[in-house]
Write a protein that holds these residues in place. Structure first.
Motif, PDB file in Angstrom:
ATOM      1  N   SER A 102      22.604  50.915  57.327  1.00  0.00           N
ATOM      2  CA  SER A 102      21.848  51.436  56.187  1.00  0.00           C
ATOM      3  C   SER A 102      21.809  50.372  55.100  1.00  0.00           C
ATOM      4  O   SER A 102      22.627  49.446  55.086  1.00  0.00           O
ATOM      5  CB  SER A 102      22.514  52.691  55.638  1.00  0.00           C
ATOM      6  N   LYS A 103      20.857  50.508  54.182  1.00  0.00           N
ATOM      7  CA  LYS A 103      20.810  49.632  53.004  1.00  0.00           C
ATOM      8  C   LYS A 103      20.900  50.514  51.761  1.00  0.00           C
ATOM      9  O   LYS A 103      20.346  51.616  51.740  1.00  0.00           O
ATOM     10  CB  LYS A 103      19.500  48.829  52.972  1.00  0.00           C
ATOM     11  N   LYS A 104      21.586  49.983  50.738  1.00  0.00           N
ATOM     12  CA  LYS A 104      21.743  50.759  49.507  1.00  0.00           C
ATOM     13  C   LYS A 104      21.405  49.900  48.294  1.00  0.00           C
ATOM     14  O   LYS A 104      21.732  48.718  48.261  1.00  0.00           O
ATOM     15  CB  LYS A 104      23.182  51.280  49.391  1.00  0.00           C
ATOM     16  N   LEU A 105      20.736  50.520  47.339  1.00  0.00           N
ATOM     17  CA  LEU A 105      20.424  49.849  46.073  1.00  0.00           C
ATOM     18  C   LEU A 105      20.988  50.681  44.930  1.00  0.00           C
ATOM     19  O   LEU A 105      20.730  51.888  44.856  1.00  0.00           O
ATOM     20  CB  LEU A 105      18.902  49.738  45.876  1.00  0.00           C
ATOM     21  N   THR A 106      21.761  50.063  44.039  1.00  0.00           N
ATOM     22  CA  THR A 106      22.216  50.761  42.838  1.00  0.00           C
ATOM     23  C   THR A 106      21.058  50.813  41.832  1.00  0.00           C
ATOM     24  O   THR A 106      20.041  50.119  41.993  1.00  0.00           O
ATOM     25  CB  THR A 106      23.400  50.032  42.177  1.00  0.00           C
ATOM     26  N   TYR A 107      21.247  51.571  40.770  1.00  0.00           N
ATOM     27  CA  TYR A 107      20.216  51.629  39.736  1.00  0.00           C
ATOM     28  C   TYR A 107      20.003  50.249  39.098  1.00  0.00           C
ATOM     29  O   TYR A 107      18.868  49.863  38.817  1.00  0.00           O
ATOM     30  CB  TYR A 107      20.571  52.692  38.686  1.00  0.00           C
ATOM     31  N   LYS A 108      21.075  49.492  38.887  1.00  0.00           N
ATOM     32  CA  LYS A 108      20.928  48.127  38.335  1.00  0.00           C
ATOM     33  C   LYS A 108      20.127  47.248  39.290  1.00  0.00           C
ATOM     34  O   LYS A 108      19.222  46.510  38.877  1.00  0.00           O
ATOM     35  CB  LYS A 108      22.315  47.499  38.137  1.00  0.00           C
ATOM     36  N   GLN A 109      20.480  47.302  40.566  1.00  0.00           N
ATOM     37  CA  GLN A 109      19.785  46.462  41.558  1.00  0.00           C
ATOM     38  C   GLN A 109      18.324  46.875  41.696  1.00  0.00           C
ATOM     39  O   GLN A 109      17.435  46.016  41.798  1.00  0.00           O
ATOM     40  CB  GLN A 109      20.494  46.576  42.905  1.00  0.00           C
ATOM     41  N   LEU A 110      18.061  48.173  41.688  1.00  0.00           N
ATOM     42  CA  LEU A 110      16.687  48.658  41.817  1.00  0.00           C
ATOM     43  C   LEU A 110      15.852  48.202  40.631  1.00  0.00           C
ATOM     44  O   LEU A 110      14.714  47.729  40.799  1.00  0.00           O
ATOM     45  CB  LEU A 110      16.674  50.181  41.944  1.00  0.00           C
ATOM     46  N   LEU A 111      16.390  48.307  39.428  1.00  0.00           N
ATOM     47  CA  LEU A 111      15.658  47.854  38.242  1.00  0.00           C
ATOM     48  C   LEU A 111      15.337  46.364  38.346  1.00  0.00           C
ATOM     49  O   LEU A 111      14.213  45.933  38.057  1.00  0.00           O
ATOM     50  CB  LEU A 111      16.474  48.129  36.975  1.00  0.00           C
ATOM     51  N   ALA A 112      16.310  45.571  38.805  1.00  0.00           N
ATOM     52  CA  ALA A 112      16.081  44.126  38.940  1.00  0.00           C
ATOM     53  C   ALA A 112      14.970  43.841  39.949  1.00  0.00           C
ATOM     54  O   ALA A 112      14.089  42.991  39.699  1.00  0.00           O
ATOM     55  CB  ALA A 112      17.374  43.438  39.371  1.00  0.00           C
ATOM     56  N   GLU A 113      14.989  44.544  41.088  1.00  0.00           N
ATOM     57  CA  GLU A 113      13.961  44.332  42.119  1.00  0.00           C
ATOM     58  C   GLU A 113      12.586  44.787  41.634  1.00  0.00           C
ATOM     59  O   GLU A 113      11.569  44.151  41.915  1.00  0.00           O
ATOM     60  CB  GLU A 113      14.349  45.064  43.409  1.00  0.00           C
ATOM     61  N   VAL A 114      12.545  45.896  40.920  1.00  0.00           N
ATOM     62  CA  VAL A 114      11.275  46.391  40.365  1.00  0.00           C
ATOM     63  C   VAL A 114      10.714  45.369  39.385  1.00  0.00           C
ATOM     64  O   VAL A 114       9.511  45.059  39.394  1.00  0.00           O
ATOM     65  CB  VAL A 114      11.472  47.771  39.692  1.00  0.00           C
ATOM     66  N   ASN A 115      11.563  44.817  38.531  1.00  0.00           N
ATOM     67  CA  ASN A 115      11.108  43.821  37.555  1.00  0.00           C
ATOM     68  C   ASN A 115      10.578  42.563  38.232  1.00  0.00           C
ATOM     69  O   ASN A 115       9.566  41.989  37.812  1.00  0.00           O
ATOM     70  CB  ASN A 115      12.240  43.474  36.595  1.00  0.00           C
ATOM     71  N   LYS A 116      11.273  42.106  39.280  1.00  0.00           N
ATOM     72  CA  LYS A 116      10.788  40.935  40.027  1.00  0.00           C
ATOM     73  C   LYS A 116       9.385  41.196  40.595  1.00  0.00           C
ATOM     74  O   LYS A 116       8.487  40.359  40.486  1.00  0.00           O
ATOM     75  CB  LYS A 116      11.738  40.615  41.181  1.00  0.00           C
ATOM     76  N   CYS A 117       9.228  42.355  41.214  1.00  0.00           N
ATOM     77  CA  CYS A 117       7.928  42.687  41.816  1.00  0.00           C
ATOM     78  C   CYS A 117       6.862  42.836  40.739  1.00  0.00           C
ATOM     79  O   CYS A 117       5.726  42.381  40.909  1.00  0.00           O
ATOM     80  CB  CYS A 117       8.054  43.968  42.646  1.00  0.00           C
ATOM     81  N   ALA A 118       7.221  43.448  39.613  1.00  0.00           N
ATOM     82  CA  ALA A 118       6.272  43.601  38.502  1.00  0.00           C
ATOM     83  C   ALA A 118       5.815  42.234  37.997  1.00  0.00           C
ATOM     84  O   ALA A 118       4.613  42.007  37.753  1.00  0.00           O
ATOM     85  CB  ALA A 118       6.925  44.395  37.376  1.00  0.00           C
ATOM     86  N   ASN A 119       6.753  41.308  37.862  1.00  0.00           N
ATOM     87  CA  ASN A 119       6.391  39.947  37.417  1.00  0.00           C
ATOM     88  C   ASN A 119       5.507  39.238  38.438  1.00  0.00           C
ATOM     89  O   ASN A 119       4.578  38.497  38.074  1.00  0.00           O
ATOM     90  CB  ASN A 119       7.659  39.128  37.157  1.00  0.00           C
ATOM     91  N   ALA A 120       5.775  39.471  39.724  1.00  0.00           N
ATOM     92  CA  ALA A 120       4.947  38.870  40.779  1.00  0.00           C
ATOM     93  C   ALA A 120       3.521  39.418  40.723  1.00  0.00           C
ATOM     94  O   ALA A 120       2.548  38.663  40.878  1.00  0.00           O
ATOM     95  CB  ALA A 120       5.563  39.138  42.147  1.00  0.00           C
ATOM     96  N   LEU A 121       3.394  40.727  40.494  1.00  0.00           N
ATOM     97  CA  LEU A 121       2.053  41.320  40.389  1.00  0.00           C
ATOM     98  C   LEU A 121       1.307  40.730  39.197  1.00  0.00           C
ATOM     99  O   LEU A 121       0.124  40.375  39.300  1.00  0.00           O
ATOM    100  CB  LEU A 121       2.152  42.841  40.263  1.00  0.00           C
ATOM    101  N   LYS A 122       2.003  40.595  38.066  1.00  0.00           N
ATOM    102  CA  LYS A 122       1.356  40.020  36.872  1.00  0.00           C
ATOM    103  C   LYS A 122       0.933  38.578  37.131  1.00  0.00           C
ATOM    104  O   LYS A 122      -0.145  38.144  36.694  1.00  0.00           O
ATOM    105  CB  LYS A 122       2.304  40.102  35.672  1.00  0.00           C
ATOM    106  N   ALA A 123       1.763  37.838  37.859  1.00  0.00           N
ATOM    107  CA  ALA A 123       1.443  36.436  38.167  1.00  0.00           C
ATOM    108  C   ALA A 123       0.188  36.319  39.023  1.00  0.00           C
ATOM    109  O   ALA A 123      -0.493  35.287  39.016  1.00  0.00           O
ATOM    110  CB  ALA A 123       2.630  35.776  38.873  1.00  0.00           C
ATOM    111  N   GLN A 124      -0.103  37.377  39.773  1.00  0.00           N
ATOM    112  CA  GLN A 124      -1.317  37.391  40.602  1.00  0.00           C
ATOM    113  C   GLN A 124      -2.514  38.006  39.866  1.00  0.00           C
ATOM    114  O   GLN A 124      -3.533  38.307  40.477  1.00  0.00           O
ATOM    115  CB  GLN A 124      -1.056  38.161  41.906  1.00  0.00           C
ATOM    116  N   GLY A 125      -2.350  38.223  38.578  1.00  0.00           N
ATOM    117  CA  GLY A 125      -3.474  38.705  37.768  1.00  0.00           C
ATOM    118  C   GLY A 125      -3.603  40.210  37.678  1.00  0.00           C
ATOM    119  O   GLY A 125      -4.595  40.718  37.145  1.00  0.00           O
ATOM    120  N   VAL A 126      -2.608  40.941  38.161  1.00  0.00           N
ATOM    121  CA  VAL A 126      -2.672  42.405  38.077  1.00  0.00           C
ATOM    122  C   VAL A 126      -2.321  42.825  36.654  1.00  0.00           C
ATOM    123  O   VAL A 126      -1.340  42.351  36.074  1.00  0.00           O
ATOM    124  CB  VAL A 126      -1.695  43.064  39.074  1.00  0.00           C
TER     125      VAL A 126
END
Length: 633
Positions: free
Chosen positions: A91-115
């Protein structure tokens, strides 16, 4: 006021208050969230236009309420547990801290692509943690996610991309589903080739690493695009009525409709309903087996649980893989406390292994739930005895894509539960039964059309790009009511039992399939003149799809023609819409105005050929005997 109802007295008190003073009731619940600016007005509603607004003027970001507000007290708590398709994988587990960090990374990637805020992003993903991360990343920056179940065909995917004019598609290379490996990226490529000119980029998560076709001009690997980004991202401040997501659902006409949900009201209702329906307590492990391609996955895998600071599970696989004990093994392994699945899965597991749950320690279960369609009595009792062991109450929930959250349900350990009954409305929900003339049926022991007479925060606001369709589908049938499209009974004690759709929509394994959509697909076959599709009782799926098909010429090889038709339906919609039975006919029963009399076709498909009623209004009454003789029952 207690936000989580604990006893029957609190339920009655909350319900009474929600009807007498809905604005005060919902304002108190909404005040428990983080707002950048408080609302000016709790609710504005007009069911004629329709025009529904909740918490107008309020400013917020839903991901702040899903993630940031929990970091101080629950940062190290597990937010998401992921269980792989294969039982022997860790199984894989993400804490709330880890999930927030991953969400922020993905959000920044989307913005970098013009979203940017307001852009639509289409998802075609398996049940992996990255789909949750990317959906939340969209919400973080104000982009609108439109998740398409990764079992739909390229044609169906293309229709949804084009309708929402999506700027990006997020997918995986392959999707592992039971023993199958599905080439997801190939389906996306095929869809884009069908004229999806709005798509600028395709973000691909390497799920299996198997070989895929690659177009360097638009394709991006997740690990190269997302993983290198900063884990800090300021949330976009949204208006309460800004769009959060579009989710397509089948209607009674051929074109799927994009149901629109907005940020504020959806947030308030999904957390409130989650906490109450499942009686979630801190430290519990909650598991909903749905796919995020459906509303259940949005509201009760992702948003509702995370808003409540819960530990929620995601499952990549299917119920019977590798065997009928998989669900029960996972419940035992993770000490699951609340378990939420569909009657189709329950019936299939019941058929595959009646005593299978007895092999597992299910003592951790406190609540077991059912969603997607009414659960039949035999399945209810098996679920109660074999899975709940008579200790875990069943919540047989009724709601829709359009409602955003559960509206009618027992409350476990608080209200009673009766097999086949969705039971009682949640506070804030005012259901009524109407006769065909729109007259409200008062009292109990009545049967009619299920409508809602007052708005609730998570109800749909429109159908994307076509507000008139929203009006005619949900609000035009009866003045000042939301019409659910379902028939229902109210018993002597006020419990509601959902009878089923009264429009041309079939509920197959909890998924609504429009008959017109299936007919349109069948009619694409060059040898078909016309077709008519109806539902019929199915032991596992609840309802099956029965197709009556009129061909251009005599069908010499029916089995070959059947296979071709199934292939056409799979191509245009997906395997989920394949007819279970296809009856070739010389003519369809029609009125003198040319309308197909589906009532007769339904009765024949159900095997009730002795109760066809009046057929004197048919243009071709002689066809009825032919239909009865050839019936596949």
């Amino acid at each position: 006021m207690t936000l989580q109802i604990k006893n029957i007295e609190q339920y009655h008190e909350a319900y009474h208050r929600s009807v007498e003073n809905p604005e005060g009731f919902w304002a108190e619940i909404a005040s428990t969230f983080v707002w950048d600016r408080k609302w000016d007005k709790v609710v504005h509603h007009d069911f004629i236009t329709p025009d529904i607004r909740w918490f107008e003027g309020g400013k917020l970001n839903i991901t702040v309420n899903c993630l940031d507000r929990h970091i101080e007290t629950k940062g190290d708590q597990i937010a998401i547990i992921w269980e792989a398709n294969e039982a022997n994988e860790p199984s894989k587990k993400l804490t709330y801290k880890q999930l927030l960090a991953e969400v922020n990374k993905c959000a920044n990637a989307l913005k970098a692509q013009g979203v940017k805020k307001g852009d639509r992003i289409c998802f075609y993903m398996p049940m992996i943690q990255e789909v949750a991360i990317a959906m939340l990343a969209c919400a973080r920056i104000g982009a609108i996610h439109s998740v398409v179940f990764a079992g739909f065909s390229a044609n169906a995917l293309a229709d949804r991309i084009k309708d929402a004019e999506c700027k990006m598609v997020i997918c995986s290379d392959y999707n592992r589903r039971g023993p199958k490996s599905i080439a997801v990226k190939d389906v996306v490529d095929e869809a884009i080739a069908l004229g999806c000119d709005s798509v600028e980029k395709v973000l691909v998560y390497k799920s299996t690493g198997d070989k895929v076709k690659w177009n360097a001009a638009i394709d991006l690997w997740w690990h190269e695009t997302v993983d290198t980004m900063s884990d800090q991202c300021e949330p976009e401040i949204m208006d309460a009525e800004d769009m959060l997501f579009i989710l397509y659902t089948s209607g009674s006409t051929g074109k799927p409709k994009g149901v629109v949900h907005t940020c504020g009201g959806y947030m308030v209702y999904t957390e409130y309903s989650f906490k109450n329906v499942f009686q979630y307590q801190d430290g519990d492990v909650y598991w909903c087996t749905a796919d995020v391609g459906w509303i259940t996955g949005h509201s009760y895998i992702l948003y509702g649980p995370l808003l409540a600071g819960a530990t929620t599970m995601m499952f990549e696989g299917v119920p019977g893989h590798p065997d009928a004990g998989r669900f029960w093994h996972v419940c035992e392994k993770h000490r699951v406390n609340q378990f939420y699945t569909a009657p189709t899965a329950i019936r299939a597991l019941m058929a595959a292994g009646w005593h299978e749950p007895e092999k597992y320690d299910l003592s951790s279960l406190k609540v077991i739930g059912s969603v997607g369609e009414p659960i039949n009595e035999e399945a209810w009792h098996w679920y109660d005895e074999k899975v709940g062991r008579g200790r875990a109450p069943i919540v047989d929930t009724w709601w829709q894509t359009e409602t955003g959250g559960i509206l009618i349900t027992p409350l476990p350990g608080i209200t009673d539960a009766k097999p086949c009954f969705a039971s009682y409305p949640l506070p804030g929900v005012q259901p009524v039964l109407l006769d065909p003339n729109g007259i409200e049926l008062v009292g109990n022991n009545v049967e009619g059309l299920l409508c809602i007479k007052y708005p609730w925060p998570s109800m749909l606001r429109t159908t994307y790009g076509d507000h008139e369709r929203c009006r005619t589908t949900y609000f035009a049938a009866f003045k000042n009511y939301y019409f659910t499209g379902d028939g229902a009974k109210r018993d002597e004690e006020g419990r509601y039992r959902i009878i089923g759709r009264v429009d041309d929509v079939i509920n197959v394994s909890g998924h609504r399939i429009g008959t017109a959509e299936v007919e349109d697909a069948i009619n694409q076959h060059s040898g078909v003149v016309e077709s008519a599709v109806v539902g019929y009782p199915h032991d596992i799926k609840g309802q099956g799809i029965y197709a009556y098909v009129k061909a251009h010429h005599e069908v010499v090889d029916p089995e070959h023609m059947r296979k071709e038709i199934l292939a056409v339906v799979t191509k245009h919609i997906g395997p989920i819409a394949k007819p279970d039975k296809i009856q070739f006919v010389l003519q369809l029963p029609k009125t003198r105005s040319g309308k197909i009399m589906r009532r007769i076709l339904r009765k024949i498909a159900e095997g009730e050929t002795g109760q066809l009623g009046d057929i004197s209004t048919l243009l071709n009454p002689e066809c009825v005997e032919e239909l009865k003789t050839g019936a596949l029952v």
